[in-house]
Design a protein around this motif. Structure first.
Motif, PDB file in Angstrom:
ATOM      1  N   LEU A  29      47.900  44.178  54.062  1.00  0.00           N
ATOM      2  CA  LEU A  29      48.819  45.125  53.414  1.00  0.00           C
ATOM      3  C   LEU A  29      48.911  46.413  54.219  1.00  0.00           C
ATOM      4  O   LEU A  29      49.973  47.018  54.334  1.00  0.00           O
ATOM      5  CB  LEU A  29      48.351  45.433  51.978  1.00  0.00           C
ATOM      6  N   GLN A  30      47.786  46.816  54.797  1.00  0.00           N
ATOM      7  CA  GLN A  30      47.805  48.029  55.628  1.00  0.00           C
ATOM      8  C   GLN A  30      48.644  47.785  56.876  1.00  0.00           C
ATOM      9  O   GLN A  30      49.450  48.624  57.273  1.00  0.00           O
ATOM     10  CB  GLN A  30      46.363  48.440  55.998  1.00  0.00           C
ATOM     11  N   ARG A  31      48.459  46.614  57.482  1.00  0.00           N
ATOM     12  CA  ARG A  31      49.216  46.301  58.700  1.00  0.00           C
ATOM     13  C   ARG A  31      50.720  46.210  58.425  1.00  0.00           C
ATOM     14  O   ARG A  31      51.535  46.456  59.294  1.00  0.00           O
ATOM     15  CB  ARG A  31      48.699  44.984  59.313  1.00  0.00           C
ATOM     16  N   GLN A  32      51.046  45.868  57.172  1.00  0.00           N
ATOM     17  CA  GLN A  32      52.469  45.831  56.777  1.00  0.00           C
ATOM     18  C   GLN A  32      52.984  47.208  56.391  1.00  0.00           C
ATOM     19  O   GLN A  32      54.139  47.367  56.010  1.00  0.00           O
ATOM     20  CB  GLN A  32      52.645  44.889  55.577  1.00  0.00           C
ATOM     21  N   GLY A  33      52.109  48.197  56.447  1.00  0.00           N
ATOM     22  CA  GLY A  33      52.526  49.550  56.095  1.00  0.00           C
ATOM     23  C   GLY A  33      52.601  49.797  54.600  1.00  0.00           C
ATOM     24  O   GLY A  33      53.210  50.761  54.150  1.00  0.00           O
ATOM     25  N   GLN A  34      51.976  48.919  53.813  1.00  0.00           N
ATOM     26  CA  GLN A  34      52.092  49.053  52.352  1.00  0.00           C
ATOM     27  C   GLN A  34      51.004  49.907  51.722  1.00  0.00           C
ATOM     28  O   GLN A  34      51.175  50.406  50.613  1.00  0.00           O
ATOM     29  CB  GLN A  34      52.091  47.670  51.702  1.00  0.00           C
ATOM     30  N   VAL A  35      49.864  50.038  52.406  1.00  0.00           N
ATOM     31  CA  VAL A  35      48.792  50.903  51.884  1.00  0.00           C
ATOM     32  C   VAL A  35      48.259  51.750  53.033  1.00  0.00           C
ATOM     33  O   VAL A  35      48.538  51.487  54.205  1.00  0.00           O
ATOM     34  CB  VAL A  35      47.618  50.102  51.256  1.00  0.00           C
ATOM     35  N   GLY A  36      47.459  52.767  52.672  1.00  0.00           N
ATOM     36  CA  GLY A  36      46.864  53.657  53.667  1.00  0.00           C
ATOM     37  C   GLY A  36      45.673  53.007  54.351  1.00  0.00           C
ATOM     38  O   GLY A  36      45.470  51.790  54.282  1.00  0.00           O
ATOM     39  N   THR A  37      44.865  53.833  54.985  1.00  0.00           N
ATOM     40  CA  THR A  37      43.702  53.356  55.741  1.00  0.00           C
ATOM     41  C   THR A  37      42.761  52.540  54.861  1.00  0.00           C
ATOM     42  O   THR A  37      42.501  52.895  53.713  1.00  0.00           O
ATOM     43  CB  THR A  37      42.942  54.564  56.322  1.00  0.00           C
ATOM     44  N   VAL A  38      42.265  51.437  55.420  1.00  0.00           N
ATOM     45  CA  VAL A  38      41.393  50.526  54.676  1.00  0.00           C
ATOM     46  C   VAL A  38      40.093  50.339  55.462  1.00  0.00           C
ATOM     47  O   VAL A  38      40.123  50.207  56.686  1.00  0.00           O
ATOM     48  CB  VAL A  38      42.096  49.158  54.506  1.00  0.00           C
ATOM     49  N   LEU A  80      39.081  47.581  40.584  1.00  0.00           N
ATOM     50  CA  LEU A  80      40.109  47.086  41.511  1.00  0.00           C
ATOM     51  C   LEU A  80      41.458  47.763  41.238  1.00  0.00           C
ATOM     52  O   LEU A  80      42.167  48.158  42.170  1.00  0.00           O
ATOM     53  CB  LEU A  80      40.248  45.557  41.382  1.00  0.00           C
ATOM     54  N   GLU A  81      41.786  47.886  39.949  1.00  0.00           N
ATOM     55  CA  GLU A  81      43.065  48.520  39.596  1.00  0.00           C
ATOM     56  C   GLU A  81      43.137  49.944  40.162  1.00  0.00           C
ATOM     57  O   GLU A  81      44.145  50.347  40.750  1.00  0.00           O
ATOM     58  CB  GLU A  81      43.236  48.544  38.071  1.00  0.00           C
ATOM     59  N   CYS A  82      42.049  50.691  39.978  1.00  0.00           N
ATOM     60  CA  CYS A  82      42.018  52.066  40.504  1.00  0.00           C
ATOM     61  C   CYS A  82      42.026  52.060  42.032  1.00  0.00           C
ATOM     62  O   CYS A  82      42.666  52.916  42.647  1.00  0.00           O
ATOM     63  CB  CYS A  82      40.776  52.799  40.012  1.00  0.00           C
ATOM     64  N   PHE A  83      41.327  51.112  42.611  1.00  0.00           N
ATOM     65  CA  PHE A  83      41.237  51.093  44.071  1.00  0.00           C
ATOM     66  C   PHE A  83      42.599  50.807  44.700  1.00  0.00           C
ATOM     67  O   PHE A  83      42.921  51.338  45.769  1.00  0.00           O
ATOM     68  CB  PHE A  83      40.194  50.062  44.520  1.00  0.00           C
ATOM     69  N   MET A  84      43.408  49.992  44.040  1.00  0.00           N
ATOM     70  CA  MET A  84      44.742  49.736  44.582  1.00  0.00           C
ATOM     71  C   MET A  84      45.618  50.987  44.464  1.00  0.00           C
ATOM     72  O   MET A  84      46.392  51.303  45.367  1.00  0.00           O
ATOM     73  CB  MET A  84      45.389  48.532  43.881  1.00  0.00           C
ATOM     74  N   LEU A  85      45.481  51.698  43.358  1.00  0.00           N
ATOM     75  CA  LEU A  85      46.198  52.977  43.231  1.00  0.00           C
ATOM     76  C   LEU A  85      45.734  53.943  44.320  1.00  0.00           C
ATOM     77  O   LEU A  85      46.529  54.627  44.965  1.00  0.00           O
ATOM     78  CB  LEU A  85      45.925  53.593  41.845  1.00  0.00           C
ATOM     79  N   TYR A  86      44.424  53.973  44.509  1.00  0.00           N
ATOM     80  CA  TYR A  86      43.824  54.849  45.527  1.00  0.00           C
ATOM     81  C   TYR A  86      44.363  54.496  46.915  1.00  0.00           C
ATOM     82  O   TYR A  86      44.728  55.375  47.699  1.00  0.00           O
ATOM     83  CB  TYR A  86      42.308  54.666  45.458  1.00  0.00           C
ATOM     84  N   SER A  87      44.452  53.189  47.197  1.00  0.00           N
ATOM     85  CA  SER A  87      44.922  52.745  48.509  1.00  0.00           C
ATOM     86  C   SER A  87      46.388  53.109  48.737  1.00  0.00           C
ATOM     87  O   SER A  87      46.810  53.333  49.861  1.00  0.00           O
ATOM     88  CB  SER A  87      44.735  51.228  48.656  1.00  0.00           C
ATOM     89  N   LEU A  88      47.132  53.169  47.633  1.00  0.00           N
ATOM     90  CA  LEU A  88      48.545  53.575  47.731  1.00  0.00           C
ATOM     91  C   LEU A  88      48.683  55.080  47.893  1.00  0.00           C
ATOM     92  O   LEU A  88      49.737  55.571  48.271  1.00  0.00           O
ATOM     93  CB  LEU A  88      49.288  53.185  46.447  1.00  0.00           C
ATOM     94  N   GLY A  89      47.616  55.803  47.537  1.00  0.00           N
ATOM     95  CA  GLY A  89      47.704  57.260  47.548  1.00  0.00           C
ATOM     96  C   GLY A  89      48.183  57.828  46.223  1.00  0.00           C
ATOM     97  O   GLY A  89      48.664  58.947  46.146  1.00  0.00           O
TER      98      GLY A  89
END
Lengths: 334, 335
Positions: A29-38, A80-89
């Motif tokens: 997802l990061q490589r697709q530009g969908q989330v921030g740094t992982v 996990l739910e929070c972490f996905m929000l976190y990854s989105l910023g």
């Protein structure tokens, strides 16, 4: 010595496979530009999952650094739910809901260790049962906060378990440039507390060490420093290229001791794991992360959420800024 | 103890006694309040601000810590998460440099980064400011640096009564408060302090002297000096108002605007370096709120742009009555 039951080991493996699978998805997802740094979890699964399986989720706190969330499934799907929000910023990613006893990720290395000491100290002051388990890395152990927090924990006998995840690398810096000490566990001597080194790829060993440290803390015997020795199998983060500095032969050797494969092999021998279980678990992992990601993407966010939760109520200045921000947005919209 | 018109009573206390009494009262009122810091328990604090707390509330609630400012600040985050109300002391504000990453990066943003999951009911007390010939790094006025850390409230009382009312409010405040106590004021400021519960809301400025020719806007010990200047100029027929901000975050923008609008001339006084000092923030606020009511440019009185000096140069550095008086005259001559 406390050995997890076979059933517990299977639960641990399920969480490890889920963490590994989801980490791979997140990387893509990061490589697709969908989330921030992982920060990939590869190689850390046995340490994080087995450590938290030794805890009482109702009473014990987990104070993570930043690589742990996908492996904290035992504390509930909200992680996990929070972490996905976190990854989105999305700011809501920092709000792990009450009463889950897990703090959000910490980026300022080592600063979470004093927080864990404070939490565990607070629990003793309130006569609450429970401990705090804090994760940090070999690199973080060079921060002053590690020493200040370990020292205070020893003095006040705080019920805290300090888990140093020695994955041999702090981005590109190897452990021998991080410390001249024989081991990170040796540093416990300076705090007057026990220091234990475990094979962090061995779920049973990690479980046992954390279980013992936890029982010690609950018995009023104070903190323990545990060093879990593993090897970082992936990059530091999606922003890192480890091929610049990780010797390929070292990585190859570490892959032969992959914690997920190791526990899977053991459970296969006991007929508690097979290809079907592996495939089903991976499919479940992908389903969970994809639906959490979809939910995160559809979580609403207004521009003036920028100003929320800085203070309990807006100051005069913040109230003005909120008014100006909303006015500017309305003007732009027109 | 003296009776007052509204039926209450007051006691004549130094600022230090007011702070000590308030800590006693707040610890008695709420058993979640814990006091931690260097030498705060057995020694009662190096200035005796925490005297008697250890004997009264015991070793679990009044805790001598190792000399570790970062973990004093960092532990308050954990204590607050665990549901306690920590009141920590940094022995001198200059030592807070060793805790900056916890204060700015963690204490100030706990509510924001968890989007309100945790209530950082944290108070951090620290003495600061000039006039008592301390060694290096004991007197620095760092309030502007902290004002640039969003999420911290910064409270700076100027009187004994305010020290009580503002400290009680700070401890009960759900946001983290840096409560800065002027070294010179500990024993050098005294006055009537209301007995019993006395709360002053944060973010409400106080008019320390009425006047309408010019307003001196300041905070903490400089309010004392500004009042002396106002009293002295009164004999010359000048009407000098003194506005005590009490807290720089939250800032009482409305009170600044009203005072400047009514007087038309303003002097802002601070003890820190001039560049990037909080006086500059007050001047910018005046420009935004009431520029067209100004009859003259606003004049600043600050320390100089050097590190806080050693004792023999201290009186040159710290604003005094002479410099404030000159500034007031200047703003009256300008425009």
């Amino acid at each position: 010595m406390t050995i997890p039951s076979d059933a517990q080991l299977r639960e641990i493996l399920v969480d490890m496979v889920i963490a590994r699978t989801q980490s791979g998805r997140l990387w893509n997802l990061q490589r697709q530009g969908q989330v921030g740094t992982v920060a990939p979890v590869d190689g850390h699964e046995a340490t994080i999952v087995a450590a938290t399986h030794a805890l009482d989720t109702e009473h014990d706190w987990v104070v993570p650094q930043y690589r742990e969330p996908l492996a904290l499934r035992r504390y509930g799907p909200e992680i996990l739910e929070c972490f996905m929000l976190y990854s989105l910023g999305h700011p809501a990613g920092g709000h792990i809901p009450d009463p889950i006893r897990v703090l959000p990720n910490q980026i300022s290395l080592g600063t979470q260790i004093p927080h864990a000491v404070g939490i565990s100290w607070g629990m003793t002051l309130r006569s609450e049962p429970g401990i705090a388990l804090v994760f940090f890395g070999d690199g973080s152990s060079s921060e002053g906060d590690f020493y200040e927090a370990g020292n205070l924990a020893g003095v006040i006998n705080a019920p805290v378990v300090m888990l140093c995840v020695n994955n041999r690398w702090a981005i590109s810096t190897p452990v021998h440039l991080q410390t001249a000490a024989e081991s990170f566990a040796d540093k416990a001597a300076a705090f007057g507390i026990p220091g234990v080194t475990v094979d962090g790829n061995d779920a049973t060993a990690v479980y046992d060490a954390v279980d013992e440290a936890r029982k010690r803390a609950l018995a009023g015997l104070g903190p323990t420093l545990i060093e879990a020795v593993i090897y970082r199998l992936g990059a530091h983060t999606t922003a890192d290229d480890p091929s610049r500095y990780v010797p390929p032969e070292d990585l190859e050797a570490a892959r032969r001791d992959d914690p997920v494969l190791r526990l899977a092999c053991h459970l296969r021998e006991l007929d508690l794991w097979d290809d079907v279980a592996q495939e089903e678990t991976e499919a479940e992992a992908l389903g969970l992360i994809d639906s959490a990601f979809d939910a995160a993407k559809s979580t609403p966010l207004t521009p003036d959420a920028l100003l929320d939760n800085c203070f309990s109520t807006d100051t005069q200045r913040l109230a003005r800024q909120r008014f100006q921000l909303l006015q500017a947005r309305m003007t732009e919209a027109n | 103890m003296t009776d007052t018109l509204d039926g209450g009573t007051v006691s004549d206390l130094t600022m230090l006694q007011a702070i000590n009494e308030t800590l006693h009262a707040e610890m008695a009122r709420d058993d979640r309040v814990v006091v931690l810091g260097e030498d705060v328990a057995r020694n009662g604090g190096v200035f005796r601000a925490t005297e008697g707390l250890f004997e009264k509330f015991g070793e679990h609630r009044v805790v001598d810590t190792p000399i570790s400012e970062a973990v004093i600040a960092g532990a308050t985050v954990g204590l607050a998460i665990a549901g306690l109300v920590p009141v920590a002391e940094i022995q001198f504000l200059g030592f807070s440099y060793q805790a900056m990453h916890q204060l700015a990066g963690q204490v100030a943003r706990l509510r924001y980064r968890t989007q309100g999951r945790y209530e950082p009911a944290i108070t951090i007390r620290a003495p600061f400011g000039g006039g008592v010939r301390t060694p290096e790094l004991h007197s620095d006025s760092l309030e502007a640096q902290f004002a640039n850390m969003a999420g911290l409230k910064i409270v700076m009382p100027a009187t004994a009564a305010d020290a009580k009312g503002l400290l009680a409010s700070s401890i009960r405040e759900p946001d983290p408060v840096l409560f800065l106590e002027p070294l010179r004021g500990y024993r050098g400021i005294r006055g009537d302090v209301p007995n019993g519960d006395h709360l002053i809301p944060l973010g409400v400025a106080r008019t320390a002297r009425e006047g309408d020719d010019v307003v001196i806007i300041t905070w903490s010990y400089q309010v004392e000096l500004a009042c002396r200047v106002a009293d002295s100029l009164h004999s010359e027929g000048l009407s000098v108002r003194v506005l005590d901000l009490r807290s720089i975050v939250p800032l009482d923008i409305q009170a600044i605007a009203e005072a400047v609008t009514q007087c038309g001339r303003a002097v802002v006084v601070e003890e820190s370096c001039e560049t990037g000092g909080f006086a500059a923030e007050v001047v910018a606020t005046i420009n935004e709120e009431c520029f067209w009511s100004l009859e003259a440019p606003v004049v600043r009185v600050s320390g100089y742009d050097v590190p806080y000096p050693v004792g023999m140069l201290e009186d040159v550095y710290v604003p005094d009555e002479a410099r404030i008086t000159t500034a007031v005259r200047r703003t009256l001559e300008l425009g």
